[in-house]
Scaffold this motif. Structure first.
Motif, mmCIF file in Angstrom:
data_model
loop_
_atom_site.group_PDB
_atom_site.id
_atom_site.type_symbol
_atom_site.label_atom_id
_atom_site.label_comp_id
_atom_site.label_asym_id
_atom_site.label_seq_id
_atom_site.Cartn_x
_atom_site.Cartn_y
_atom_site.Cartn_z
ATOM 1 N N LEU A 138 -6.852 -2.396 4.117
ATOM 2 C CA LEU A 138 -6.037 -1.356 4.827
ATOM 3 C C LEU A 138 -7.201 -0.667 5.631
ATOM 4 C CD1 LEU A 138 -3.498 -0.022 5.400
ATOM 5 C CD2 LEU A 138 -4.065 2.039 3.645
ATOM 6 N N HIS B 239 -3.921 11.481 7.154
ATOM 7 C CA HIS B 239 -4.314 10.178 6.507
ATOM 8 C C HIS B 239 -4.932 10.544 5.152
ATOM 9 C CE1 HIS B 239 -4.815 8.333 10.771
ATOM 10 N NE2 HIS B 239 -3.684 7.959 10.059
ATOM 11 N N TYR C 182 -2.826 2.680 11.310
ATOM 12 C CA TYR C 182 -3.228 1.698 10.092
ATOM 13 C C TYR C 182 -2.996 0.351 10.682
ATOM 14 C CZ TYR C 182 -2.064 5.659 6.830
ATOM 15 O OH TYR C 182 -2.025 6.769 6.163
ATOM 16 N N CYS D 64 -2.853 0.412 -4.225
ATOM 17 C CA CYS D 64 -2.572 -1.143 -3.700
ATOM 18 C C CYS D 64 -1.738 -1.574 -4.992
ATOM 19 C CB CYS D 64 -3.661 -1.883 -3.627
ATOM 20 S SG CYS D 64 -3.579 -3.519 -3.093
ATOM 21 N N TRP E 96 0.858 -1.253 -0.112
ATOM 22 C CA TRP E 96 -0.008 0.154 0.049
ATOM 23 C C TRP E 96 0.974 1.154 0.066
ATOM 24 C CZ3 TRP E 96 -5.128 0.798 -0.502
ATOM 25 C CH2 TRP E 96 -5.936 -0.331 -0.497
ATOM 26 N N SER E 97 0.434 2.036 -0.663
ATOM 27 C CA SER E 97 1.276 3.577 -0.752
ATOM 28 C C SER E 97 0.445 4.669 -0.747
ATOM 29 C CB SER E 97 2.115 3.724 -2.081
ATOM 30 O OG SER E 97 1.442 3.566 -3.154
ATOM 31 N N LEU E 98 0.813 5.748 0.028
ATOM 32 C CA LEU E 98 0.002 6.991 0.155
ATOM 33 C C LEU E 98 0.895 8.043 -0.398
ATOM 34 C CD1 LEU E 98 -2.093 8.729 1.262
ATOM 35 C CD2 LEU E 98 -0.990 8.846 3.519
ATOM 36 N N ASN E 99 0.344 8.848 -1.528
ATOM 37 C CA ASN E 99 0.891 9.956 -2.233
ATOM 38 C C ASN E 99 2.420 9.163 -2.883
ATOM 39 O OD1 ASN E 99 -1.352 11.620 -1.696
ATOM 40 N ND2 ASN E 99 -0.300 12.081 0.130
ATOM 41 N N THR F 261 -6.065 4.287 -8.524
ATOM 42 C CA THR F 261 -5.713 5.329 -7.241
ATOM 43 C C THR F 261 -7.186 5.691 -6.622
ATOM 44 O OG1 THR F 261 -4.094 6.493 -8.222
ATOM 45 C CG2 THR F 261 -4.834 7.588 -6.685
ATOM 46 N N ASN G 78 -3.959 10.223 -1.937
ATOM 47 C CA ASN G 78 -3.998 9.081 -3.131
ATOM 48 C C ASN G 78 -3.370 7.981 -2.546
ATOM 49 O OD1 ASN G 78 -5.150 11.051 -4.872
ATOM 50 N ND2 ASN G 78 -3.312 11.762 -5.161
ATOM 51 N N TYR G 79 -4.248 6.806 -2.348
ATOM 52 C CA TYR G 79 -3.936 5.421 -1.892
ATOM 53 C C TYR G 79 -3.962 4.513 -3.329
ATOM 54 C CZ TYR G 79 -4.429 6.529 3.137
ATOM 55 O OH TYR G 79 -3.959 7.229 4.253
#
Length: 736
Positions: free
Chosen positions: A201, A210, A188, A216, A168-171, A231, A213-214
């Motif tokens: 997640l 929080h 998380y 997977c 998982w990534s955020l931005n 996204t 843009n997430y």
């Protein structure tokens, strides 16, 4: 005899016509298609009878079948699927079945056979089981969501036939790896109702950090390509909250009173209540008691309750509340007590000419022209005199063109009264901004410091003044702000010229931008390798470092190798068409062969031979030569220890001696790109002496030393005494 897969044998037959020698071939194949002849030689001579040649033709058909159904005939595919083909050299008997872009429908039992022809029997079939595994793919992908602050939310991601790691990534920043959270941001967890499939997640008590843009994604592994989800944008809405709450007040009957209540992110209905009974709903008065109105200087934010000509029935406990709605919980202000005092019937002559109590004001004091002992027959009252309303004034620190990156200070001020007015800044009718109080003895001031950005273009800043004398909140404004981005000064520079490095060295190439508008790219040999902090290549040795908040986008390369050599420069591009593309100077990176450290290094040494409990000893590891220098690391029994670098070739480790490290081994490891394996030196096992033994030895030493000193003093006195005595005897003999 045999050749290839065929077996040859001679079959003898005796007939009336003579003897026959037949050639039998079993397991005939295409390789056996040849010309055959029989030669008869006469005993002891070279003459013989030669028969005519016989040509053998193999006419069997090579057939591939799938699940007992024929799909080819020799080199022809008969199932109509152009993904199937026959490859190989058919002249050499090669009939290989090739399938491109195989899918699960192609799984099954495949068999190859050669049909019988003439006197030849069928060959085969030979069977093979083909199993086709599906590629990893998403069953469920995350979707965008809006959520209230402090709520829980789950972003769903499920994968079938998973082979790689799910991230998982955020931005653009990774925050998890499979079921492990890898970010320091709390809240998380990974939920997996179906292990190895679900990697949902969950975010508990969502906060503004929080939001973003997430994505997977699953890394490539075992032939499975990497896959990336769509996204999902997570937006976090702040809960409704009070900006201003009403406060208790005392006022004389007949005066005007305003109770203040302001709300940010309002979702429900704002209700004023008196002694538990609702008297308003948003801007509507819901009571039959006269005198109430709702004033809203800033719509949907301010709901101030104004009471004109207060009367005793207006007195009581007032509460401002906002009902729950759309997930926002109900909020209730503190209770404000309104006390209505009796209207004054007379005034002493020493009352000041001005006082700040509601809207009621006092005019010039009347002084009797003559004293009278008689009481007046009628009450003597003075007409109220209106006090001037203190209107705030707003001013910016500059009226010049606003430049990106510069600071702008907004100041709101009003004259100081008692009680003092409350000033607050609000941007675009939304949230209250944190100002700086700059009060003086005569004025109330609140400053607001802004750093000019593109987002401030067109913004309006309103200063709201709250005071009991105001029928309505008084305001002043600055804006709309006009930011001229075309006049923004952009500077891009790199501190590096041409750079020489050795194989295995870690290097940093600096790039700094002032007033950044757009995206910073690093270019290597004409190819873009980064965009801001995101690397476009898969080489983990490359990364962007520095403090981006001050414009640093430095390119770091760990353990450089010769393929890293080339021309590098950083480039600033902007989405604003009028702004030019700005480039740094080109830097040439040259990579040379590393020079190994000297032989018989590293070497280890300790500062004290005897290690006594309670002492401190310094362990030193030294390496000589080497370009770049060797990387040194101390460890204790396999656990890394943080050392102190004396210089690039020496690393020290301070050790507190205690019985806990008795028997421990300290190892210094030297790593270098020219080493096939790391070099080491060792100190230990450590032998720790008991502190009491050392103390006893020290005490004994000092006792012996004292006795030696005393003995030397006594001997010195004896020598002096004997010398003097001998001298007196000699003088006595001369006199006689």
């Amino acid at each position: 005899m045999s050749t290839g897969n065929a077996d040859y044998s001679i079959v003898y037959k005796s007939t009336a016509d003579g003897e026959a020698y037949d050639l039998r071939i079993t397991n005939v194949g295409h390789d056996d298609a040849k010309n055959y002849q029989c030669t008869i030689t006469q005993g002891g001579g070279d003459n013989g009878a030669i028969s005519e040649q016989v040509s053998l033709t193999v006419t069997g058909t090579v057939i591939w079948s799938k699940d007992s159904e024929d799909i080819t005939s020799d080199a022809t595919v008969t199932n109509g699927d152009n993904r199937f083909s026959i490859t190989g050299n058919q002249n050499n008997g090669e009939y290989n079945l090739q399938i491109v872009n195989a899918d699960t429908q192609d799984a099954g039992t495949y068999a190859c056979r050669v049909t019988a022809s003439g006197n030849s029997v069928q060959i085969g079939p030979s069977q093979a089981l083909l199993t086709v595994k599906e590629l990893q793919s998403f069953g469920v992908e995350p979707v965008s969501k809006g959520i209230l602050e402090d709520s829980d939310v789950t972003l769903f991601c499920s994968v079938s036939d998973k082979a790689g790691q799910l991230v998982w990534s955020l931005n653009g920043e990774d925050i998890s790896s499979d079921s492990t959270i890898t970010t320091s941001t709390s809240g998380y967890t990974i939920n997996s109702p179906t292990p190895s499939v679900d990697y949902n997640l969950k975010i508990e008590s969502v906060r503004p950090e929080h939001a973003g843009n997430y994505v997977c994604s699953v890394t490539s592994a075992n032939g499975h390509p990497e896959i990336t989800s769509d996204t999902a944008l997570l937006t976090v809405e702040k809960l409704q909250d009070f900006l201003t709450e009403p406060s208790s007040i005392e006022e004389h009957e007949g005066s005007d009173v305003t109770l203040f209540c302001s709300v940010s992110n309002k979702a429900g209905q704002l209700v004023w209540s008196l002694n538990g009974e609702d008297i308003s709903s948003d801007s509507t008065i819901a009571t039959s008691t006269s005198g109430y109105t709702i004033n809203s200087p800033i719509p949907s934010v301010d709901y101030n309750l104004k009471i004109e000509s207060v009367r005793p029935e207006h007195a009581g406990n007032y509460v401002c509340s906002v009902t729950s709605a759309n997930g926002h919980p109900e909020i209730t202000s503190s209770t404000a007590v309104l006390t209505v005092l009796e209207r004054p019937t007379s005034r002493p002559t020493d009352v000041p000419t001005e006082r700040l109590t509601g809207h009621a004001s006092v005019g010039p004091t009347e002084t009797p022209t003559a004293l009278s002992t008689e009481q007046p027959t009628e009450e003597q009252t003075e007409p109220p005199i209106e006090l001037p309303v203190r209107v705030p004034t707003c001013a910016p620190s500059t009226v010049n063109t606003l430049i990106l990156g510069e600071n702008l200070i907004l100041v709101c001020e009003t004259e100081r009264d008692e009680p003092a007015a409350i000033l607050r800044w609000i941007q675009d009718g939304g949230e209250e901004q944190d100002g700086i109080t700059l009060d003086t003895d005569t004025e109330i001031r609140v400053g607001l410091v802004l750093t000019i950005t593109e987002e401030l273009q067109g913004s309006v800043f309103t200063c709201v003044s709250t005071h009991p004398t105001h029928q309505n909140q008084e305001t002043c404004q600055v804006g709309p702000l006009a930011v001229d981005i075309l006049q923004t000064e952009i500077k891009l520079f790199s501190k590096e010229a041409n750079r020489n490095a050795k194989v295995g060295e870690d290097i940093t190439m600096d790039c700094t931008v002032q007033n950044k508008l757009g995206t910073i790219h690093w270019i290597r040999d004409g190819q873009v390798i980064s965009s801001d902090t995101t690397m476009n290549n898969d080489d983990t040795r490359y990364f962007i470092g520095g403090d981006q908040s001050i414009g640093e986008f430095n390119l770091n390369i760990n353990s450089v190798s010769k393929p890293d050599a080339g021309s590098y420069y950083c480039l600033l591009t902007s989405s604003v068409e009028e702004l030019p593309v700005v480039s740094s100077n080109v830097m040439q990176l040259n990579i040379g062969d590393a020079i190994p450290p000297k032989d018989n290094y590293p070497q280890c040494a300790k500062s004290s031979k005897d290690l006594i409990d309670g002492d401190t000893v310094l362990l030193t590891c030294i390496s000589k030569g080497g370009d770049p220098p060797a990387i040194l690391q101390w460890d204790q029994d396999g656990n890394n220890q943080e050392g102190i670098h004396i210089d690039e070739s020496a690393l020290s480790l301070q050790v507190n001696i205690s019985n806990e490290i008795n028997g421990a081994t300290f190892t210094c490891t030297s790593k270098h790109s020219t080493f096939n394996q790391s070099q080491t030196c060792v100190i230990g096992p450590i032998q720790v002496a008991d502190a009491s033994n050392g103390d006893s030895w020290n005490v004994g030493f000092w006792i012996v030393l004292v006795f030696l000193i005393i003995a030397i003093i006594i001997i010195s006195f004896l020598i002096v005494f004997l010398v003097r005595r001998k001298g007196r005897k000699e003088r006595t003999s001369v006199t006689i």
